[in-house]
Design a protein around this motif. Structure first.
Motif, PDB file in Angstrom:
ATOM      1  N   MET A   1       0.845  -1.191   0.000  1.00  0.00           N
ATOM      2  CA  MET A   1       0.000   0.000   0.000  1.00  0.00           C
ATOM      3  C   MET A   1       0.881   1.240   0.000  1.00  0.00           C
ATOM      4  O   MET A   1       1.645   1.471   0.928  1.00  0.00           O
ATOM      5  CB  MET A   1      -0.873  -0.007   1.260  1.00  0.00           C
ATOM      6  CG  MET A   1      -1.770   1.195   1.373  1.00  0.00           C
ATOM      7  SD  MET A   1      -2.806   1.125   2.844  1.00  0.00           S
ATOM      8  CE  MET A   1      -1.587   1.192   4.139  1.00  0.00           C
ATOM      9  N   PRO A   3       1.837   4.883   0.678  1.00  0.00           N
ATOM     10  CA  PRO A   3       1.306   5.869   1.637  1.00  0.00           C
ATOM     11  C   PRO A   3       0.836   7.131   0.937  1.00  0.00           C
ATOM     12  O   PRO A   3       1.324   7.482  -0.140  1.00  0.00           O
ATOM     13  CB  PRO A   3       2.505   6.142   2.548  1.00  0.00           C
ATOM     14  CG  PRO A   3       3.695   5.803   1.725  1.00  0.00           C
ATOM     15  CD  PRO A   3       3.279   4.697   0.793  1.00  0.00           C
ATOM     16  N   VAL A 132      -1.991   2.784  10.193  1.00  0.00           N
ATOM     17  CA  VAL A 132      -1.092   2.986   9.042  1.00  0.00           C
ATOM     18  C   VAL A 132      -1.049   4.467   8.658  1.00  0.00           C
ATOM     19  O   VAL A 132      -0.970   4.828   7.491  1.00  0.00           O
ATOM     20  CB  VAL A 132      -1.493   2.119   7.830  1.00  0.00           C
ATOM     21  CG1 VAL A 132      -1.224   0.665   8.100  1.00  0.00           C
ATOM     22  CG2 VAL A 132      -2.948   2.333   7.458  1.00  0.00           C
ATOM     23  N   ASN A 133      -1.131   5.297   9.675  1.00  0.00           N
ATOM     24  CA  ASN A 133      -1.022   6.753   9.499  1.00  0.00           C
ATOM     25  C   ASN A 133      -2.213   7.414   8.827  1.00  0.00           C
ATOM     26  O   ASN A 133      -2.141   8.594   8.464  1.00  0.00           O
ATOM     27  CB  ASN A 133       0.267   7.138   8.757  1.00  0.00           C
ATOM     28  CG  ASN A 133       1.456   7.108   9.685  1.00  0.00           C
ATOM     29  OD1 ASN A 133       1.302   7.182  10.901  1.00  0.00           O
ATOM     30  ND2 ASN A 133       2.639   6.987   9.118  1.00  0.00           N
ATOM     31  N   THR A 153      -6.875  -4.867   4.562  1.00  0.00           N
ATOM     32  CA  THR A 153      -5.555  -5.446   4.768  1.00  0.00           C
ATOM     33  C   THR A 153      -4.527  -4.405   5.218  1.00  0.00           C
ATOM     34  O   THR A 153      -3.374  -4.753   5.456  1.00  0.00           O
ATOM     35  CB  THR A 153      -5.043  -6.192   3.517  1.00  0.00           C
ATOM     36  OG1 THR A 153      -4.902  -5.272   2.446  1.00  0.00           O
ATOM     37  CG2 THR A 153      -5.993  -7.298   3.131  1.00  0.00           C
ATOM     38  N   ALA A 154      -4.945  -3.166   5.340  1.00  0.00           N
ATOM     39  CA  ALA A 154      -4.068  -2.195   6.003  1.00  0.00           C
ATOM     40  C   ALA A 154      -3.861  -2.639   7.450  1.00  0.00           C
ATOM     41  O   ALA A 154      -2.780  -2.483   8.014  1.00  0.00           O
ATOM     42  CB  ALA A 154      -4.679  -0.800   5.947  1.00  0.00           C
ATOM     43  N   CYS A 155      -4.900  -3.193   8.055  1.00  0.00           N
ATOM     44  CA  CYS A 155      -4.770  -3.758   9.411  1.00  0.00           C
ATOM     45  C   CYS A 155      -4.470  -5.256   9.350  1.00  0.00           C
ATOM     46  O   CYS A 155      -3.610  -5.759  10.053  1.00  0.00           O
ATOM     47  CB  CYS A 155      -6.052  -3.544  10.203  1.00  0.00           C
ATOM     48  SG  CYS A 155      -6.335  -1.837  10.691  1.00  0.00           S
ATOM     49  N   HIS A 156      -5.233  -5.963   8.539  1.00  0.00           N
ATOM     50  CA  HIS A 156      -5.092  -7.417   8.470  1.00  0.00           C
ATOM     51  C   HIS A 156      -4.142  -7.774   7.333  1.00  0.00           C
ATOM     52  O   HIS A 156      -4.488  -8.561   6.443  1.00  0.00           O
ATOM     53  CB  HIS A 156      -6.463  -8.063   8.262  1.00  0.00           C
ATOM     54  CG  HIS A 156      -7.442  -7.749   9.356  1.00  0.00           C
ATOM     55  ND1 HIS A 156      -7.447  -8.425  10.556  1.00  0.00           N
ATOM     56  CD2 HIS A 156      -8.411  -6.821   9.446  1.00  0.00           C
ATOM     57  CE1 HIS A 156      -8.401  -7.920  11.328  1.00  0.00           C
ATOM     58  NE2 HIS A 156      -8.999  -6.949  10.701  1.00  0.00           N
ATOM     59  N   ARG A 159      -0.598 -11.117   7.673  1.00  0.00           N
ATOM     60  CA  ARG A 159      -0.855 -12.516   7.346  1.00  0.00           C
ATOM     61  C   ARG A 159      -1.920 -12.608   6.248  1.00  0.00           C
ATOM     62  O   ARG A 159      -1.630 -13.031   5.131  1.00  0.00           O
ATOM     63  CB  ARG A 159      -1.279 -13.283   8.605  1.00  0.00           C
ATOM     64  CG  ARG A 159      -0.082 -13.566   9.494  1.00  0.00           C
ATOM     65  CD  ARG A 159      -0.464 -14.165  10.812  1.00  0.00           C
ATOM     66  NE  ARG A 159      -0.780 -13.127  11.777  1.00  0.00           N
ATOM     67  CZ  ARG A 159      -1.018 -13.373  13.073  1.00  0.00           C
ATOM     68  NH1 ARG A 159      -1.005 -14.596  13.529  1.00  0.00           N
ATOM     69  NH2 ARG A 159      -1.276 -12.385  13.898  1.00  0.00           N
ATOM     70  N   VAL A 160      -3.137 -12.208   6.567  1.00  0.00           N
ATOM     71  CA  VAL A 160      -4.236 -12.357   5.608  1.00  0.00           C
ATOM     72  C   VAL A 160      -3.939 -11.653   4.283  1.00  0.00           C
ATOM     73  O   VAL A 160      -4.075 -12.233   3.207  1.00  0.00           O
ATOM     74  CB  VAL A 160      -5.543 -11.806   6.214  1.00  0.00           C
ATOM     75  CG1 VAL A 160      -6.639 -11.766   5.158  1.00  0.00           C
ATOM     76  CG2 VAL A 160      -5.975 -12.651   7.395  1.00  0.00           C
TER      77      VAL A 160
ATOM     78  N   ASN B  60       6.423   8.380  10.014  1.00  0.00           N
ATOM     79  CA  ASN B  60       6.349   7.059   9.406  1.00  0.00           C
ATOM     80  C   ASN B  60       5.479   7.140   8.166  1.00  0.00           C
ATOM     81  O   ASN B  60       4.401   7.729   8.209  1.00  0.00           O
ATOM     82  CB  ASN B  60       5.776   6.046  10.375  1.00  0.00           C
ATOM     83  CG  ASN B  60       6.639   5.951  11.621  1.00  0.00           C
ATOM     84  OD1 ASN B  60       7.857   5.893  11.526  1.00  0.00           O
ATOM     85  ND2 ASN B  60       6.016   5.970  12.779  1.00  0.00           N
ATOM     86  N   GLY B  61       5.940   6.513   7.121  1.00  0.00           N
ATOM     87  CA  GLY B  61       5.245   6.633   5.853  1.00  0.00           C
ATOM     88  C   GLY B  61       4.062   5.711   5.651  1.00  0.00           C
ATOM     89  O   GLY B  61       3.496   5.673   4.587  1.00  0.00           O
ATOM     90  N   GLY B  62       3.680   4.943   6.645  1.00  0.00           N
ATOM     91  CA  GLY B  62       2.536   4.051   6.499  1.00  0.00           C
ATOM     92  C   GLY B  62       2.963   2.626   6.244  1.00  0.00           C
ATOM     93  O   GLY B  62       3.993   2.181   6.732  1.00  0.00           O
ATOM     94  N   GLY B  63       2.208   1.910   5.444  1.00  0.00           N
ATOM     95  CA  GLY B  63       2.508   0.508   5.198  1.00  0.00           C
ATOM     96  C   GLY B  63       1.542  -0.371   5.948  1.00  0.00           C
ATOM     97  O   GLY B  63       0.782   0.092   6.786  1.00  0.00           O
ATOM     98  N   GLU B  64       1.564  -1.646   5.610  1.00  0.00           N
ATOM     99  CA  GLU B  64       0.615  -2.555   6.237  1.00  0.00           C
ATOM    100  C   GLU B  64       1.117  -2.996   7.601  1.00  0.00           C
ATOM    101  O   GLU B  64       2.299  -3.051   7.868  1.00  0.00           O
ATOM    102  CB  GLU B  64       0.399  -3.764   5.345  1.00  0.00           C
ATOM    103  CG  GLU B  64      -0.350  -3.401   4.076  1.00  0.00           C
ATOM    104  CD  GLU B  64      -0.547  -4.598   3.198  1.00  0.00           C
ATOM    105  OE1 GLU B  64      -1.496  -4.586   2.424  1.00  0.00           O
ATOM    106  OE2 GLU B  64       0.259  -5.534   3.274  1.00  0.00           O
ATOM    107  N   ALA B  65       0.202  -3.291   8.456  1.00  0.00           N
ATOM    108  CA  ALA B  65       0.553  -3.745   9.791  1.00  0.00           C
ATOM    109  C   ALA B  65      -0.525  -4.710  10.250  1.00  0.00           C
ATOM    110  O   ALA B  65      -1.267  -5.240   9.461  1.00  0.00           O
ATOM    111  CB  ALA B  65       0.653  -2.549  10.734  1.00  0.00           C
ATOM    112  N   GLY B  66      -0.577  -4.901  11.544  1.00  0.00           N
ATOM    113  CA  GLY B  66      -1.764  -5.512  12.083  1.00  0.00           C
ATOM    114  C   GLY B  66      -1.692  -6.976  12.426  1.00  0.00           C
ATOM    115  O   GLY B  66      -0.705  -7.656  12.188  1.00  0.00           O
ATOM    116  N   GLU B  67      -2.783  -7.418  12.981  1.00  0.00           N
ATOM    117  CA  GLU B  67      -2.868  -8.728  13.600  1.00  0.00           C
ATOM    118  C   GLU B  67      -3.160  -9.832  12.605  1.00  0.00           C
ATOM    119  O   GLU B  67      -2.671 -10.924  12.723  1.00  0.00           O
ATOM    120  CB  GLU B  67      -3.957  -8.695  14.677  1.00  0.00           C
ATOM    121  CG  GLU B  67      -4.022  -9.904  15.572  1.00  0.00           C
ATOM    122  CD  GLU B  67      -4.882 -10.993  15.001  1.00  0.00           C
ATOM    123  OE1 GLU B  67      -4.691 -12.148  15.400  1.00  0.00           O
ATOM    124  OE2 GLU B  67      -5.720 -10.713  14.143  1.00  0.00           O
ATOM    125  N   GLY B  68      -4.002  -9.535  11.648  1.00  0.00           N
ATOM    126  CA  GLY B  68      -4.650 -10.623  10.893  1.00  0.00           C
ATOM    127  C   GLY B  68      -3.781 -11.329   9.912  1.00  0.00           C
ATOM    128  O   GLY B  68      -3.047 -10.807   9.165  1.00  0.00           O
TER     129      GLY B  68
END
Lengths: 385, 68
Positions: A1, A3, A132-133, A153-156, A159-160, B60-68
Motif C-alpha cells: 500500500m 502511503p 497505518v497513518n 488489509t491495512a490492518c489485516h 498474514r491475511v 512514518n510513511g505508512g505501510g501494512e501492519a496488524g494482527e490478521g
C-alpha cells in the motif's frame, strides 16, 4: 500500500462537497475554527482543541453518526472491531482470569502498543486506518464497501493480506505457494465473504469470534454447498468431510502460510515470522455447531509467557497454558490444486499427506525450545503425536 | 389569454426554484446546514497547492501492519 502524501491525506474533493455528507458544514462534525486565515501560522488555530476540533468524529459515532445510522451504531458499540474484547478475553484466559484493565501499567501498555487496532466507522468508510497513518482514502468521500488494500488489509495485512494476494510466491520457505487465493484472482473483495453484519456486530457482546456466532464466520459451504454431490468421484472429500477422520476444507486447499513468534510488544519468543503449514488436532472440536472437524490448520501466534513484561504491570500470564499458541488458522490462499491435492507424479492424493509431506502434522518437536515446557503444555490438545 | 399571463410568473417561479440552495434531508433534519461552506476549512482543504505548503510530513510513511 503506497502511503498518502501529506497534502493528499487531507485533501477534500468537489465530489465530496456534492455528496450527502458534504452537504453538512465541516464544523458540524469536526468543530474547529472555520474563520481563520489560510496560512501555516493559522493552521493551529483552525485545528485547536480550544476550538473543539475533532479529527476523527466517527470515534464518537453515537454523537456524529447515529442520527442517520442508528441501526448500525446501536449494534456497533458492542462489536469486536470496536471493543477489541476478543483481545481482552484471550488475555484474561492466560492471566488467571485477571482483567487487563485493572492494572494501570498494563492498560497504558495496551494503549500504546495495541489499541491502534481498534476501528471506528471512519477507518473503514472514510479514511485509512490510524495504525497505518490514516489519511482521507477518497478525498473525504464516504464509501460503503471498504477498500481491500487500503482498509481491510491495512490492518489485516501481515498474514491475511499477504496470503490473499500471493505475496509470498517465490520467497524462501514458501515454495509450495503457486498462486494468490483463487477468490482474489476472481476479483472478490473481503466483503464477499465477510458481510457487513459480521463487521458491525449484531448487538451482542461477543468475546471469541472463532466459536460464538456461526453467522459471523464464513463457511466454504456457504457458496460450495454442492462440493460432495458435484464431485462424487473424489474419495477424499467423502473420507475427510463425511468419513471417520474429518478435516477443514483449508487443510487440503491452502498453501504455505505465515506463523509469528515475536510480538510488537517486544518480549517473547524471538524471530518475527516464518513459513508454516501445520495440521493439528481440532482443539475447538464441538465447542460450537460449526467446529466439528477432527483436524484443523494451525499457526503459531505471537505470544509467550513474558510477552507483556515490558509493560511493567503486575499481572502475569499465570495460566499461559490455558490456550494453545498454535491457533486455528484460516489461510487466505485457497486453491483447488495445492501441493497436497496435486497428484501429479504420485500414486494418490493421500500419499502427499501420509507420505512425502508428513511434516505437515504438528508434533511436539515443532515447538520453540525457548519456552519448551510452556509450549508443550499449552499445545497438548493440538499435537498430533 | 390567461395562459399568456401566467407564463411570466411561471418563468420567474422556475428561476427562483432552481437557484435555491439544495439541502439534503439529513441537513434539514439536523438543522446544521446553515453554517456556510465558504469557510476557511473548505478553502484550504480543496486547495492542493496550499495544502502542500502547509501540511507537515509524517515520521512514518505508512505501510501494512496488524494482527490478521
Amino acid at each position: 500500500m503506497a502511503p498518502l502524501g501529506p497534502a493528499e491525506r487531507v485533501l477534500v474533493s468537489e465530489n465530496f462537497l456534492n455528496s450527502v455528507h458534504g452537504q453538512l458544514a465541516c464544523i458540524s462534525c469536526h468543530g474547529g475554527n472555520p474563520n481563520t486565515p489560510l496560512t501555516k501560522e493559522a493552521k493551529k488555530d483552525a485545528h485547536a482543541a480550544e476550538a473543539d476540533f475533532v479529527a476523527l468524529p466517527s470515534e464518537q459515532f453515537e454523537v456524529y453518526c447515529s442520527a442517520c445510522h442508528s441501526d448500525i451504531t446501536s449494534k456497533f458499540k458492542t462489536s469486536l472491531h470496536y471493543t477489541q474484547n476478543g483481545y481482552f478475553e484471550r488475555f484474561k484466559v492466560r492471566a488467571g482470569g485477571q482483567e487487563l484493565s485493572t492494572d494501570s501499567n498494563m492498560k497504558a501498555g495496551f494503549g500504546k502498543d495495541c489499541a491502534k487496532c481498534h476501528a471506528g466507522c471512519g477507518q473503514c468508510h472514510v479514511i485509512r486506518p490510524v495504525s497505518v497513518n490514516s489519511g482521507l482514502e477518497r478525498a473525504h468521500q464516504f464509501y460503503r464497501t471498504p477498500s481491500l488494500v487500503n482498509n481491510c488489509t491495512a490492518c489485516h495485512g501481515s498474514r491475511v493480506g499477504e496470503e490473499f494476494r500471493g505475496s509470498h510466491k517465490g520467497q524462501t520457505g514458501y515454495e509450495h505457494v503457486k498462486e494468490a487465493d483463487v477468490h482474489y484472482n476472481k476479483g472478490m473483495n473481503c466483503s464477499a465473504c465477510h458481510a457487513a453484519d459480521e463487521m458491525h456486530g449484531d448487538g451482542n457482546a461477543y468475546t471469541y469470534r472463532l466459536v460464538e456466532n456461526p453467522d459471523f464466520v464464513p463457511q466454504c459451504t456457504d457458496c460450495h454447498a454442492d462440493v460432495l454431490d458435484a464431485n462424487t468421484e473424489n474419495n477424499y472429500h467423502k473420507t475427510h468431510v463425511q468419513g471417520s477422520t474429518t478435516l477443514q476444507c483449508q487443510v487440503c486447499h491452502s498453501q504455505t502460510y505465515k506463523s509469528c513468534n515475536g510480538c510488537h510488544v517486544g518480549k517473547g519468543i524471538t524471530g518475527s515470522s516464518y513459513p508454516t503449514f501445520k495440521i493439528g488436532k481440532n482443539y475447538l472440536k464441538n465447542t460450537s455447531s460449526f467446529r466439528t472437524t477432527d483436524y484443523a490448520l494451525v499457526r503459531h501466534i505471537p505470544i509467550a509467557p513474558d510477552t507483556y513484561d515490558n509493560w511493567g504491570g503486575s499481572i502475569s500470564l499465570s495460566t499461559f497454558k490455558a490456550a494453545p499458541t498454535w491457533k486455528y488458522a484460516t489461510p487466505h490462499n485457497i486453491q483447488r490444486w495445492t501441493f497436497l491435492t496435486d497428484t501429479t507424479g504420485t500414486a494418490w492424493c493421500g500419499a502427499n499427506c501420509h507420505g512425502q509431506f508428513d511434516e505437515v502434522l504438528l508434533k511436539k518437536t515443532d515447538v520453540d525450545s525457548t519456552y519448551l515446557n510452556a509450549e508443550l503444555e499449552a499445545n497438548e490438545p493440538v499435537f498430533t503425536d | 389569454m390567461k395562459k399568456l399571463v401566467l407564463i411570466p410568473f411561471l418563468a420567474i417561479f422556475m428561476v427562483l426554484f432552481s437557484c435555491q440552495e439544495k439541502k439534503t434531508d439529513i441537513a434539514q433534519k439536523e438543522g446544521i446546514y446553515e453554517a456556510t461552506q465558504q469557510s476557511s476549512c473548505v478553502a484550504c482543504h480543496t486547495n492542493k497547492g496550499l495544502l502542500e505548503q502547509v501540511a507537515e510530513p509524517l515520521e512514518n510513511g505508512g505501510g501494512e501492519a496488524g494482527e490478521g
